[in-house]
Design an enzyme around this catalytic site. Structure first.
Site, PDB file in Angstrom:
ATOM      1  N   ASP A  31       0.029   1.133   8.378  1.00 31.68           N
ATOM      2  CA  ASP A  31      -0.510   0.216   9.389  1.00 31.68           C
ATOM      3  C   ASP A  31       0.314   0.149  10.684  1.00 31.68           C
ATOM      4  OD1 ASP A  31      -2.325  -0.324   7.408  1.00 31.68           O
ATOM      5  OD2 ASP A  31      -1.440  -2.244   6.835  1.00 31.68           O
ATOM      6  N   ASP A  89       5.256  -5.331   5.873  1.00 30.34           N
ATOM      7  CA  ASP A  89       5.823  -6.656   6.192  1.00 30.34           C
ATOM      8  C   ASP A  89       5.838  -7.591   4.984  1.00 30.34           C
ATOM      9  OD1 ASP A  89       3.056  -6.827   6.307  1.00 30.34           O
ATOM     10  OD2 ASP A  89       3.077  -8.389   7.847  1.00 30.34           O
ATOM     11  N   ASP A 108       2.568  -2.023  11.373  1.00 29.98           N
ATOM     12  CA  ASP A 108       2.548  -3.416  11.825  1.00 29.98           C
ATOM     13  C   ASP A 108       3.913  -4.100  11.717  1.00 29.98           C
ATOM     14  OD1 ASP A 108       2.569  -3.406   9.093  1.00 29.98           O
ATOM     15  OD2 ASP A 108       0.927  -4.823   8.834  1.00 29.98           O
ATOM     16  N   GLY A 122       0.840  -1.207   0.000  1.00 35.68           N
ATOM     17  CA  GLY A 122       0.000   0.000   0.000  1.00 35.68           C
ATOM     18  C   GLY A 122       0.871   1.251   0.000  1.00 35.68           C
ATOM     19  N   THR A 128       4.459   1.906   5.576  1.00 34.73           N
ATOM     20  CA  THR A 128       3.072   1.441   5.651  1.00 34.73           C
ATOM     21  C   THR A 128       2.335   2.248   6.701  1.00 34.73           C
ATOM     22  OG1 THR A 128       1.620  -0.374   6.361  1.00 34.73           O
ATOM     23  CG2 THR A 128       3.876  -0.455   7.170  1.00 34.73           C
ATOM     24  N   ARG A 137       0.815  -4.778  -5.686  1.00 28.77           N
ATOM     25  CA  ARG A 137       0.882  -6.070  -5.008  1.00 28.77           C
ATOM     26  C   ARG A 137       1.135  -7.059  -6.137  1.00 28.77           C
ATOM     27  NH1 ARG A 137      -2.884  -3.348  -1.539  1.00 28.77           N
ATOM     28  NH2 ARG A 137      -1.774  -3.004   0.400  1.00 28.77           N
TER      29      ARG A 137
END
Ligand code: ADP
Ligand code: F6P
Length: 349
Positions: A134, A110, A136, A12, A132, A79
């Site tokens: 996120d 990740d 994460d 993303g 990112t 992606r």
């Protein structure tokens, strides 16, 4: 001979990716290294597009000098399902070696790091920059775009709350984060929201949220904000949306929960005009905040410095507020630690 390195953005898009690419270009120019910009994430590396210039381009500092403050990613992202396969990973490694690239900077989340790891195994030194929204990548306190995304969500909640307050309507606000609740937690804290629902709390119950909202309303809070991380829907205690909503609306058996249905259900359970808002891509498509831009600056420089010195297989991150690097495989192994204290504070009173 001039050393040559490459850079790509993957997964993303996230605010700060362009700033990091610009800084990689600046540091490469300083180090007298040539820089190849790989387009469309790993797709560019596997030669997905017939025209070579759609797969990669030589990046001069002049080309990217003015992209730092732009949202999105100048190099494009993607992606790449093919890249999960060894055949394509090998193709990518051969391509990079073939054009004389001695190191690759991968800016992504990740998944992109897993892809970079595959290239490392095939002999391509890689350095990861966490890009990112996120947040994460657990080895790092932050990732490029996270702070920007939280700021976008905070602004959104403030605006939503003005209308919520005016109409005495509680609000469900869905934010992104995939399987990580960090955007939701920071949004809830920065806006003093009354409820946060995150994927880290498995088996959370609709009835519990409804009970909390009812008690807030009973105490006079008619404009409470319920921040929900998108990943939370997957881990809730099963709830039959169809059974509950069919007396009120047109619904179909097996319909999954989402922000709009959740608001409809809370409306009936709590007797209040609960409204849903899904923030969406505005979280990704914003100019980077100062914090993200500063990290991009430091990370871009560190990545080039590492590759210049022949150090690959590293992940750059932030620890105790400082930019640092560590082994890529070990970075991917760091397990998440849920901040129960923050969660309890948000959901208290
Ligand atoms: P993010 O990097 O933001 O987490 P994704 O999880 O979508 O985003 O991953 C981006 C891309 O990285 C994937 O489309 C794929 O090409 C590559 N990737 C992800 N996981 C792996 C893996 N295990 N092996 C090889 N490539 C991977
Ligand atoms: O990883 C960033 C992210 O925005 C996640 O928060 C979200 O789950 C996902 O990407 C959405 O992906 P897409 O690009 O397919 O909309």
């Amino acid at each position: 001979m001039q050393k040559k390195i490459a850079v790509l953005t993957s997964g993303g898009d996230s605010p700060g990716m362009n700033a990091a690419v610009m800084e990689v270009a600046r540091a490469a120019a300083k180090a007298n290294m040539r820089l190849v910009g790989i387009k469309h994430g790993f797709n560019g590396l596997i030669g997905k597009f017939p025209k070579a210039s759609d797969n990669y381009t030589i990046l001069s500092l002049d080309t990217v000098l003015d992209i730092a403050d732009l949202p999105g990613t100048y190099l494009r992202t993607a992606r790449s399902p093919e890249f999960f396969e060894l055949e394509y990973q090998q193709k990518a490694a051969d391509f990079l070696k073939g054009i004389g690239v001695c190191g690759l900077v991968v800016i992504g989340g990740d998944g992109s790091y897993q892809g970079a790891q595959k290239l490392v195994e095939l002999g391509v030194p890689c350095v990861g920059i966490p890009g990112t929204i996120d947040n994460d990548l657990e080895y790092s306190e932050t990732s490029l775009g996270f702070d920007t995304a939280v700021n976008v969500c905070m602004e959104a909640v403030r605006s939503i709350r003005a209308t919520s307050r005016s109409h005495d309507r509680p609000a469900v606000v869905e934010v992104m984060g995939r399987n990580c609740g960090d955007i939701a937690m920071s949004t809830a804290m920065s806006t003093a929201s009354e409820v946060v629902v995150v994927p880290e709390v498995e088996g959370w119950e609709v009835d519990q949220v409804a009970a909390r909202l009812s008690s807030l309303i009973a105490r006079g809070n008619t404009r409470a904000t319920i921040v929900v991380a998108e990943g939370a829907w997957k881990v809730m205690k099963p709830f039959d949306v169809y059974e509950f909503l069919k007396p009120y609306k047109q619904v179909f058996p097996g319909e999954p929960m989402n922000a709009y249905r959740f608001a409809s259900i809370l409306k009936r359970m709590c007797g209040a005009e609960v409204r849903a808002n899904v923030i969406g891509y505005t979280q990704r498509g914003h100019e980077p905040t100062a914090q993200d831009a500063v990290f991009a600056f430091e990370a871009g420089n560190m990545a080039v410095e590492l590759l210049k010195n022949g150090v690959g297989n590293q992940a750059i991150g932030v620890r105790l507020g400082r930019t640092f690097h560590m082994d890529l495989v070990k970075a991917l192994d760091v397990k998440p630690v849920f901040n129960q204290h923050q969660f309890d504070l948000i959901n208290s009173l």
